[in-house]
Scaffold this motif. Structure first.
Motif, PDB file in Angstrom:
ATOM      1  N   CYS A  13     -16.195   0.931  -3.574  1.00  0.00           N
ATOM      2  CA  CYS A  13     -15.116  -0.059  -3.485  1.00  0.00           C
ATOM      3  C   CYS A  13     -14.575  -0.277  -4.896  1.00  0.00           C
ATOM      4  O   CYS A  13     -14.609  -1.395  -5.434  1.00  0.00           O
ATOM      5  CB  CYS A  13     -15.623  -1.351  -2.857  1.00  0.00           C
ATOM      6  N   THR A  14     -14.120   0.811  -5.476  1.00  0.00           N
ATOM      7  CA  THR A  14     -13.563   0.777  -6.824  1.00  0.00           C
ATOM      8  C   THR A  14     -12.111   1.226  -6.757  1.00  0.00           C
ATOM      9  O   THR A  14     -11.575   1.494  -5.675  1.00  0.00           O
ATOM     10  CB  THR A  14     -14.344   1.706  -7.780  1.00  0.00           C
ATOM     11  N   ARG A  19      -6.675   1.998  -2.322  1.00  0.00           N
ATOM     12  CA  ARG A  19      -5.517   2.190  -1.435  1.00  0.00           C
ATOM     13  C   ARG A  19      -5.929   2.154   0.036  1.00  0.00           C
ATOM     14  O   ARG A  19      -5.300   1.470   0.843  1.00  0.00           O
ATOM     15  CB  ARG A  19      -4.798   3.492  -1.748  1.00  0.00           C
ATOM     16  N   SER A  20      -6.979   2.872   0.389  1.00  0.00           N
ATOM     17  CA  SER A  20      -7.402   2.872   1.790  1.00  0.00           C
ATOM     18  C   SER A  20      -7.986   1.512   2.184  1.00  0.00           C
ATOM     19  O   SER A  20      -7.778   1.043   3.307  1.00  0.00           O
ATOM     20  CB  SER A  20      -8.396   3.990   2.078  1.00  0.00           C
ATOM     21  N   LEU A  21      -8.718   0.868   1.267  1.00  0.00           N
ATOM     22  CA  LEU A  21      -9.244  -0.468   1.545  1.00  0.00           C
ATOM     23  C   LEU A  21      -8.114  -1.458   1.773  1.00  0.00           C
ATOM     24  O   LEU A  21      -8.177  -2.290   2.682  1.00  0.00           O
ATOM     25  CB  LEU A  21     -10.118  -0.951   0.391  1.00  0.00           C
ATOM     26  N   HIS A  22      -7.075  -1.361   0.951  1.00  0.00           N
ATOM     27  CA  HIS A  22      -5.915  -2.249   1.103  1.00  0.00           C
ATOM     28  C   HIS A  22      -5.298  -2.093   2.485  1.00  0.00           C
ATOM     29  O   HIS A  22      -5.012  -3.084   3.171  1.00  0.00           O
ATOM     30  CB  HIS A  22      -4.879  -1.958   0.017  1.00  0.00           C
ATOM     31  N   ASP A  41     -23.138  -2.901   2.533  1.00  0.00           N
ATOM     32  CA  ASP A  41     -23.323  -1.489   2.195  1.00  0.00           C
ATOM     33  C   ASP A  41     -22.496  -1.017   1.004  1.00  0.00           C
ATOM     34  O   ASP A  41     -22.389   0.190   0.761  1.00  0.00           O
ATOM     35  CB  ASP A  41     -23.005  -0.616   3.408  1.00  0.00           C
ATOM     36  N   ILE A  42     -21.909  -1.937   0.263  1.00  0.00           N
ATOM     37  CA  ILE A  42     -21.134  -1.549  -0.924  1.00  0.00           C
ATOM     38  C   ILE A  42     -22.094  -1.101  -2.013  1.00  0.00           C
ATOM     39  O   ILE A  42     -23.056  -1.789  -2.333  1.00  0.00           O
ATOM     40  CB  ILE A  42     -20.251  -2.712  -1.420  1.00  0.00           C
ATOM     41  N   GLU A  43     -21.827   0.069  -2.562  1.00  0.00           N
ATOM     42  CA  GLU A  43     -22.661   0.631  -3.622  1.00  0.00           C
ATOM     43  C   GLU A  43     -22.019   0.490  -4.996  1.00  0.00           C
ATOM     44  O   GLU A  43     -22.716   0.438  -6.004  1.00  0.00           O
ATOM     45  CB  GLU A  43     -22.947   2.100  -3.340  1.00  0.00           C
ATOM     46  N   ARG A  44     -20.682   0.467  -5.043  1.00  0.00           N
ATOM     47  CA  ARG A  44     -19.947   0.317  -6.306  1.00  0.00           C
ATOM     48  C   ARG A  44     -18.752  -0.581  -6.061  1.00  0.00           C
ATOM     49  O   ARG A  44     -18.029  -0.423  -5.080  1.00  0.00           O
ATOM     50  CB  ARG A  44     -19.465   1.680  -6.813  1.00  0.00           C
ATOM     51  N   ALA A  45     -18.539  -1.532  -6.985  1.00  0.00           N
ATOM     52  CA  ALA A  45     -17.385  -2.429  -6.907  1.00  0.00           C
ATOM     53  C   ALA A  45     -16.920  -2.723  -8.324  1.00  0.00           C
ATOM     54  O   ALA A  45     -17.737  -2.807  -9.241  1.00  0.00           O
ATOM     55  CB  ALA A  45     -17.754  -3.722  -6.188  1.00  0.00           C
ATOM     56  N   ASP A  46     -15.609  -2.848  -8.485  1.00  0.00           N
ATOM     57  CA  ASP A  46     -15.054  -3.142  -9.805  1.00  0.00           C
ATOM     58  C   ASP A  46     -13.965  -4.205  -9.684  1.00  0.00           C
ATOM     59  O   ASP A  46     -13.762  -4.793  -8.627  1.00  0.00           O
ATOM     60  CB  ASP A  46     -14.550  -1.868 -10.489  1.00  0.00           C
ATOM     61  N   ILE A  47     -13.259  -4.411 -10.769  1.00  0.00           N
ATOM     62  CA  ILE A  47     -12.223  -5.447 -10.806  1.00  0.00           C
ATOM     63  C   ILE A  47     -11.104  -5.164  -9.798  1.00  0.00           C
ATOM     64  O   ILE A  47     -10.510  -6.102  -9.262  1.00  0.00           O
ATOM     65  CB  ILE A  47     -11.664  -5.637 -12.237  1.00  0.00           C
ATOM     66  N   ALA A  48     -10.839  -3.912  -9.488  1.00  0.00           N
ATOM     67  CA  ALA A  48      -9.813  -3.595  -8.485  1.00  0.00           C
ATOM     68  C   ALA A  48     -10.216  -4.156  -7.117  1.00  0.00           C
ATOM     69  O   ALA A  48      -9.376  -4.696  -6.388  1.00  0.00           O
ATOM     70  CB  ALA A  48      -9.588  -2.089  -8.402  1.00  0.00           C
TER      71      ALA A  48
END
Length: 95
Positions: A13-14, A19-22, A41-48
């Motif tokens: 989720c970076t 785009r697909s998450l949006h 189940d999120i493995e990666r997340a950032d400011i976006a």
């Protein structure tokens, strides 16, 4: 409008996936008054990701809808923390 819709977020989720998450979140908000983002189940997340969630929450609020985050792993809490925000709407500054 339908009952609660739950999106089970997973993996990346970076910025790469934003785009697909949006699109998925926008479609869900158009079809429900109550959107739940399951973050277990999120493995990666950032400011976006944080920006997307905050923006979606603002859209939901303006449309008198509800957006809730559930089952947030440390990676998601950390992304919100680095942004200086709490992890639940209205995403006020973390104390």
């Amino acid at each position: 409008m339908s009952d609660t819709v739950c999106i089970r977020m997973s993996g990346d989720c970076t910025l790469r996936a934003i785009r697909s998450l949006h699109g998925e979140i926008a479609a869900a908000l158009a079809s429900t008054n109550d959107l739940v983002l399951d973050c277990a189940d999120i493995e990666r997340a950032d400011i976006a990701f944080v920006q997307l969630v905050v923006s979606a929450a603002g859209t939901a609020e303006r449309q008198a809808k509800r957006l809730t985050l559930v089952d947030m792993p440390d990676i998601v809490q950390g992304a919100f923390g680095r942004a200086g925000l709490a992890t639940q709407p209205p995403f006020a500054r973390a104390a």
